[in-house]
Design a protein around this motif. Structure first.
Motif, PDB file in Angstrom:
ATOM      1  N   ASN A  34      14.973 -13.470  11.838  1.00  0.00           N
ATOM      2  CA  ASN A  34      13.885 -12.928  11.021  1.00  0.00           C
ATOM      3  C   ASN A  34      13.915 -13.625   9.666  1.00  0.00           C
ATOM      4  O   ASN A  34      14.982 -13.771   9.066  1.00  0.00           O
ATOM      5  CB  ASN A  34      14.073 -11.422  10.801  1.00  0.00           C
ATOM      6  N   TYR A  35      12.744 -14.034   9.198  1.00  0.00           N
ATOM      7  CA  TYR A  35      12.619 -14.670   7.888  1.00  0.00           C
ATOM      8  C   TYR A  35      11.567 -13.897   7.101  1.00  0.00           C
ATOM      9  O   TYR A  35      10.450 -13.682   7.587  1.00  0.00           O
ATOM     10  CB  TYR A  35      12.197 -16.136   8.031  1.00  0.00           C
ATOM     11  N   TRP A  36      11.936 -13.483   5.896  1.00  0.00           N
ATOM     12  CA  TRP A  36      11.060 -12.667   5.049  1.00  0.00           C
ATOM     13  C   TRP A  36      10.792 -13.390   3.742  1.00  0.00           C
ATOM     14  O   TRP A  36      11.719 -13.786   3.041  1.00  0.00           O
ATOM     15  CB  TRP A  36      11.733 -11.329   4.730  1.00  0.00           C
ATOM     16  N   ASP A  37       9.520 -13.542   3.401  1.00  0.00           N
ATOM     17  CA  ASP A  37       9.107 -14.075   2.098  1.00  0.00           C
ATOM     18  C   ASP A  37       8.302 -13.005   1.379  1.00  0.00           C
ATOM     19  O   ASP A  37       7.254 -12.573   1.874  1.00  0.00           O
ATOM     20  CB  ASP A  37       8.252 -15.336   2.260  1.00  0.00           C
ATOM     21  N   PHE A  38       8.791 -12.578   0.226  1.00  0.00           N
ATOM     22  CA  PHE A  38       8.091 -11.623  -0.625  1.00  0.00           C
ATOM     23  C   PHE A  38       7.479 -12.402  -1.781  1.00  0.00           C
ATOM     24  O   PHE A  38       8.205 -13.081  -2.512  1.00  0.00           O
ATOM     25  CB  PHE A  38       9.063 -10.581  -1.189  1.00  0.00           C
ATOM     26  N   TYR A  39       6.164 -12.323  -1.936  1.00  0.00           N
ATOM     27  CA  TYR A  39       5.485 -13.048  -3.004  1.00  0.00           C
ATOM     28  C   TYR A  39       5.204 -12.108  -4.173  1.00  0.00           C
ATOM     29  O   TYR A  39       5.019 -10.902  -3.986  1.00  0.00           O
ATOM     30  CB  TYR A  39       4.197 -13.682  -2.492  1.00  0.00           C
ATOM     31  N   ALA A  40       5.155 -12.690  -5.366  1.00  0.00           N
ATOM     32  CA  ALA A  40       4.982 -11.910  -6.589  1.00  0.00           C
ATOM     33  C   ALA A  40       3.651 -11.162  -6.645  1.00  0.00           C
ATOM     34  O   ALA A  40       3.531 -10.185  -7.373  1.00  0.00           O
ATOM     35  CB  ALA A  40       5.125 -12.825  -7.812  1.00  0.00           C
ATOM     36  N   ASP A  41       2.664 -11.580  -5.853  1.00  0.00           N
ATOM     37  CA  ASP A  41       1.362 -10.903  -5.883  1.00  0.00           C
ATOM     38  C   ASP A  41       1.302  -9.682  -4.966  1.00  0.00           C
ATOM     39  O   ASP A  41       0.248  -9.081  -4.783  1.00  0.00           O
ATOM     40  CB  ASP A  41       0.240 -11.872  -5.530  1.00  0.00           C
ATOM     41  N   GLY A  42       2.441  -9.294  -4.358  1.00  0.00           N
ATOM     42  CA  GLY A  42       2.477  -8.112  -3.502  1.00  0.00           C
ATOM     43  C   GLY A  42       2.158  -8.383  -2.045  1.00  0.00           C
ATOM     44  O   GLY A  42       1.941  -7.461  -1.275  1.00  0.00           O
ATOM     45  N   THR A  43       2.141  -9.655  -1.656  1.00  0.00           N
ATOM     46  CA  THR A  43       1.940 -10.010  -0.253  1.00  0.00           C
ATOM     47  C   THR A  43       3.226 -10.639   0.266  1.00  0.00           C
ATOM     48  O   THR A  43       4.143 -10.931  -0.501  1.00  0.00           O
ATOM     49  CB  THR A  43       0.767 -10.998  -0.075  1.00  0.00           C
ATOM     50  N   GLY A  44       3.269 -10.869   1.567  1.00  0.00           N
ATOM     51  CA  GLY A  44       4.455 -11.487   2.124  1.00  0.00           C
ATOM     52  C   GLY A  44       4.225 -11.952   3.548  1.00  0.00           C
ATOM     53  O   GLY A  44       3.182 -11.686   4.148  1.00  0.00           O
ATOM     54  N   VAL A  45       5.225 -12.665   4.071  1.00  0.00           N
ATOM     55  CA  VAL A  45       5.178 -13.187   5.435  1.00  0.00           C
ATOM     56  C   VAL A  45       6.514 -12.891   6.095  1.00  0.00           C
ATOM     57  O   VAL A  45       7.575 -13.107   5.512  1.00  0.00           O
ATOM     58  CB  VAL A  45       4.928 -14.712   5.448  1.00  0.00           C
TER      59      VAL A  45
ATOM     60  N   TYR B 139       3.854 -12.273  10.958  1.00  0.00           N
ATOM     61  CA  TYR B 139       3.164 -11.102  10.430  1.00  0.00           C
ATOM     62  C   TYR B 139       2.957 -11.283   8.930  1.00  0.00           C
ATOM     63  O   TYR B 139       3.863 -11.726   8.227  1.00  0.00           O
ATOM     64  CB  TYR B 139       3.999  -9.831  10.640  1.00  0.00           C
ATOM     65  N   TYR B 140       1.789 -10.935   8.470  1.00  0.00           N
ATOM     66  CA  TYR B 140       1.507 -10.910   7.038  1.00  0.00           C
ATOM     67  C   TYR B 140       1.574  -9.457   6.601  1.00  0.00           C
ATOM     68  O   TYR B 140       1.131  -8.570   7.334  1.00  0.00           O
ATOM     69  CB  TYR B 140       0.132 -11.504   6.749  1.00  0.00           C
ATOM     70  N   PHE B 141       2.136  -9.201   5.444  1.00  0.00           N
ATOM     71  CA  PHE B 141       2.279  -7.818   5.007  1.00  0.00           C
ATOM     72  C   PHE B 141       1.994  -7.691   3.515  1.00  0.00           C
ATOM     73  O   PHE B 141       1.955  -8.676   2.777  1.00  0.00           O
ATOM     74  CB  PHE B 141       3.683  -7.281   5.338  1.00  0.00           C
ATOM     75  N   ASP B 142       1.777  -6.444   3.105  1.00  0.00           N
ATOM     76  CA  ASP B 142       1.652  -6.085   1.689  1.00  0.00           C
ATOM     77  C   ASP B 142       2.892  -5.285   1.326  1.00  0.00           C
ATOM     78  O   ASP B 142       3.402  -4.513   2.143  1.00  0.00           O
ATOM     79  CB  ASP B 142       0.401  -5.231   1.448  1.00  0.00           C
ATOM     80  N   TRP B 143       3.368  -5.458   0.109  1.00  0.00           N
ATOM     81  CA  TRP B 143       4.555  -4.735  -0.321  1.00  0.00           C
ATOM     82  C   TRP B 143       4.400  -4.299  -1.767  1.00  0.00           C
ATOM     83  O   TRP B 143       3.617  -4.848  -2.530  1.00  0.00           O
ATOM     84  CB  TRP B 143       5.815  -5.584  -0.155  1.00  0.00           C
ATOM     85  N   ASP B 144       5.182  -3.290  -2.123  1.00  0.00           N
ATOM     86  CA  ASP B 144       5.209  -2.778  -3.485  1.00  0.00           C
ATOM     87  C   ASP B 144       6.432  -1.886  -3.631  1.00  0.00           C
ATOM     88  O   ASP B 144       6.919  -1.339  -2.637  1.00  0.00           O
ATOM     89  CB  ASP B 144       3.941  -1.955  -3.754  1.00  0.00           C
ATOM     90  N   PHE B 145       6.933  -1.749  -4.826  1.00  0.00           N
ATOM     91  CA  PHE B 145       7.960  -0.749  -5.078  1.00  0.00           C
ATOM     92  C   PHE B 145       7.261   0.608  -5.108  1.00  0.00           C
ATOM     93  O   PHE B 145       6.141   0.715  -5.604  1.00  0.00           O
ATOM     94  CB  PHE B 145       8.658  -1.009  -6.421  1.00  0.00           C
ATOM     95  N   THR B 146       7.901   1.647  -4.566  1.00  0.00           N
ATOM     96  CA  THR B 146       7.251   2.956  -4.601  1.00  0.00           C
ATOM     97  C   THR B 146       7.206   3.430  -6.049  1.00  0.00           C
ATOM     98  O   THR B 146       8.135   3.189  -6.817  1.00  0.00           O
ATOM     99  CB  THR B 146       7.984   3.995  -3.728  1.00  0.00           C
ATOM    100  N   PRO B 147       6.114   4.100  -6.440  1.00  0.00           N
ATOM    101  CA  PRO B 147       6.006   4.552  -7.839  1.00  0.00           C
ATOM    102  C   PRO B 147       7.079   5.574  -8.203  1.00  0.00           C
ATOM    103  O   PRO B 147       7.480   5.655  -9.351  1.00  0.00           O
ATOM    104  CB  PRO B 147       4.619   5.187  -7.922  1.00  0.00           C
ATOM    105  N   GLU B 148       7.581   6.310  -7.216  1.00  0.00           N
ATOM    106  CA  GLU B 148       8.585   7.337  -7.506  1.00  0.00           C
ATOM    107  C   GLU B 148       9.976   6.752  -7.711  1.00  0.00           C
ATOM    108  O   GLU B 148      10.802   7.355  -8.369  1.00  0.00           O
ATOM    109  CB  GLU B 148       8.649   8.361  -6.348  1.00  0.00           C
ATOM    110  N   ASP B 149      10.239   5.589  -7.119  1.00  0.00           N
ATOM    111  CA  ASP B 149      11.588   5.036  -7.159  1.00  0.00           C
ATOM    112  C   ASP B 149      11.510   3.521  -6.959  1.00  0.00           C
ATOM    113  O   ASP B 149      11.169   3.059  -5.868  1.00  0.00           O
ATOM    114  CB  ASP B 149      12.435   5.686  -6.066  1.00  0.00           C
TER     115      ASP B 149
END
Length: 151
Positions: free
Chosen positions: A60-71, A88-98
């Motif tokens: 598995n290879y994960w790329d997290f991009y600074a704009d909140g997207t990833g591969v 797979y393309y994905f969206d990511w973010d830190f949860t606002p609570e933590d």
């Protein structure tokens, strides 16, 4: 300002502190967790033997991009069969609570919440659950260890 007014103001400020929130805009490129997460490709590899003694490998290879997207690139090879590869393309973010929890939305797969255990420039481990631990007490999870891909 009168002493009683000062105490009331101070009490109000202290009472409201737990309700203040931090937005992603408060996250800055120099923040260690954000920088460590987005500055490298993260990967893991597994090798093993199936019950019928055929060998397999999974990567598995994960790329997290600074704009909140990833591969996420997934590779699977089983002895005697063609290799499988999925992207797979994905969206990511830190949860606002933590900010120690990363929320990923992967179309076709669903939501994942990664509770960070360790995040350095070279190692990234987390507890992965499909349930938001901010709202579900003790959600079921798997543990993953990723390494930085350094070329």
């Amino acid at each position: 300002m009168r002493p009683t007014t000062l105490w009331r103001t101070l009490l109000l400020v202290v009472a409201l502190l737990p309700f203040s929130s931090c937005t992603d805009d408060d996250f800055d490129m120099n923040d260690d967790a954000f920088y460590n997460l987005t500055s490298v490709t993260w990967f893991d590899e597994y090798y093993g033997v199936l019950p019928d003694r055929r060998e397999f490998s999974e990567s598995n290879y994960w790329d997290f991009y600074a704009d909140g997207t990833g591969v996420w690139d997934y590779y699977y090879q089983e002895e005697g069969y063609d290799a499988q590869q999925q992207r797979y393309y994905f969206d990511w973010d830190f949860t606002p609570e933590d900010f120690g929890i990363i929320h990923l939305y992967i179309p076709g797969v669903g939501d994942e919440f990664w509770m960070i255990d360790e995040l350095t420039p070279y190692r990234f481990s987390s507890y992965v659950s499909e349930y938001d631990p901010n709202y579900v007490a003790d959600p079921p999870y798997t543990y993953q260890r990723l390494k930085a891909l350094i070329e």
